[in-house]
Motif scaffolding. Structure first.
Motif, PDB file in Angstrom:
ATOM      1  N   LEU A  52     -47.750  26.771   8.655  1.00 21.48           N
ATOM      2  CA  LEU A  52     -48.454  27.585   9.645  1.00 21.48           C
ATOM      3  C   LEU A  52     -47.591  28.704  10.201  1.00 21.48           C
ATOM      4  O   LEU A  52     -48.096  29.638  10.821  1.00 21.48           O
ATOM      5  N   ALA A  75     -50.972  22.254   6.620  1.00 22.88           N
ATOM      6  CA  ALA A  75     -51.595  22.214   7.951  1.00 22.88           C
ATOM      7  C   ALA A  75     -53.094  22.093   7.746  1.00 22.88           C
ATOM      8  O   ALA A  75     -53.605  22.470   6.680  1.00 22.88           O
ATOM      9  N   ARG A 236     -55.262  26.109  18.441  1.00 21.90           N
ATOM     10  CA  ARG A 236     -54.458  27.280  18.124  1.00 21.90           C
ATOM     11  C   ARG A 236     -54.401  28.216  19.332  1.00 21.90           C
ATOM     12  O   ARG A 236     -55.418  28.416  20.012  1.00 21.90           O
ATOM     13  N   MET A 295     -49.287  14.645   5.369  1.00 21.92           N
ATOM     14  CA  MET A 295     -49.716  16.050   5.233  1.00 21.92           C
ATOM     15  C   MET A 295     -49.067  16.709   4.020  1.00 21.92           C
ATOM     16  O   MET A 295     -49.725  17.395   3.232  1.00 21.92           O
TER      17      MET A 295
HETATM   18  C1  DGY Z   1     -52.211  21.842  11.803  1.00 26.33           C
HETATM   19  O1  DGY Z   1     -52.113  21.191  10.767  1.00 26.33           O
HETATM   20  O2  DGY Z   1     -52.960  22.807  11.878  1.00 26.33           O
HETATM   21  C2  DGY Z   1     -51.368  21.405  12.951  1.00 26.33           C
HETATM   22  O3  DGY Z   1     -51.446  22.291  14.008  1.00 26.33           O
HETATM   23  C3  DGY Z   1     -49.942  21.257  12.491  1.00 26.33           C
HETATM   24  O4  DGY Z   1     -49.171  20.692  13.473  1.00 26.33           O
END
Ligand code: DGY
Length: 317
Positions: A52, A75, A236, A295
């Motif tokens: 990100l 992300a 965000r 992730m």
């Molecule tokens: C995301 O994956 O968008 C999270 O904000 C990462 O921390």
């Protein structure tokens, strides 16, 4: 063997897995690459495992080598990538949904609790041994019976609402469309953002950043909140107009904020720092070992699926 640029340092087990699959260009110093450097380093690469923190705007995407066919973003959010520009270049963009829902929702709840119960002030006083218990010391807002407005009832919003419900909060939400009664799980739908805000004693911003949501929490929309509302953001920074929110704190229209994400991270608008009632965290949403590992594994799975089939279930463009 496909060549992959990995723009940020990952956990060791993820880098080890990548090494078995690809010819990889790692970032062992975890340097924040400039757009120019990212373009140079992606020379001859088939894909980029991005983060990100990489601003993959139209100009950067235009200048990527022709060999790059996929941006696998580490992300769930992909507001850092210009999807139109990627489409024009026929570059696939993928994200990592689901695996970070629980960790991010935990931070969403922490923001609500921290802001409502004056945790920022409490921590500072405890660290300075500058406090004494008294009946009216650092009185905060109790959650039981208060209304939580969820802006964006996706996976993270749903998980936050489930936990908040168990804390006695009454859940309201705004989405583009109403969920089925089963998915709503008792939450009250508001077709209009203004309507949601007008009942949000506590607001939890959970929607993705997009052209439609940039600055939707602004001077005008903040006015719909009840006086003394609490605003939290686990999604965000781009969704919130900082100046307007800081002004609302100054005027006590907003009682407290709980923030994990910021416009222009890691630099925060200094206006937040002067407010005792700002409970602020450094983008910790997905920061647990289990989640970061999952992730990165999903970002790798996305590369695998794409290179094997030309498709990917987590493609977002
Ligand atoms: C995301 O994956 O968008 C999270 O904000 C990462 O921390």
């Amino acid at each position: 063997m496909k060549k992959i640029l990995v723009t940020r340092k990952l956990l060791q087990s993820n880098e080890d897995r990548l090494k078995t699959l690809y010819d990889i260009r790692l970032n062992s110093n975890d340097e924040l690459y400039s757009q120019k450097k990212l373009i140079e380093l992606s020379k001859d690469c088939d894909g980029i495992l991005s983060a990100l923190t990489d601003k993959l705007d139209a100009d950067t995407i235009d200048k990527l080598p022709k060999s790059v066919k996929i941006l696998s973003n580490f992300a769930v959010g992909f507001g850092n990538i210009d999807l139109e520009a990627a489409n024009k270049r026929n570059i696939a963009v993928t994200n990592t949904p689901e695996v970070l829902t629980d960790a991010t929702a935990e931070i969403g709840i922490l923001l609500i609790l921290g802001a409502c119960r004056r945790a920022a002030e409490g921590i500072k006083s405890a660290q300075a041994s500058d406090w004494k218990w008294s009946a009216d010391y650092l009185i905060g807002k109790q959650l039981t019976g208060t209304r939580l407005g969820i802006l964006g009832m996706g996976r993270i919003g749903k998980k936050i609402s489930k936990i908040a419900k168990s804390l006695g909060m009454v859940i309201h939400y705004h989405n583009r469309s109403k969920l089925s009664p089963e998915k709503e799980d008792g939450a009250i739908y508001h077709k209009k953002l203004a309507s949601l805000l007008s009942v949000s004693d506590v607001l939890s911003v959970c929607c993705p950043a997009s052209k439609e949501t940039v600055n939707i929490i602004n001077k005008e929309t903040l006015e719909y909140l009840p006086k003394g509302a609490v605003v939290t953001n686990v999604a965000r920074g781009d969704i919130v107009d900082d100046e307007a929110l800081i002004d609302a704190l100054d005027r006590r229209k907003v009682y407290a904020v709980g923030l994990d994400v910021y416009k222009g991270e890691p630099i925060l608008n200094p206006g937040y720092l002067k407010h005792k009632s700002a409970f602020i965290l450094p983008h910790l949403g997905s920061a647990t070992k289990e989640t970061r590992t999952a992730m990165a594994n999903l970002a790798i799975d996305n590369l695998e699926e794409f290179f094997k089939t030309g498709k990917c279930k987590n493609k977002v463009n």
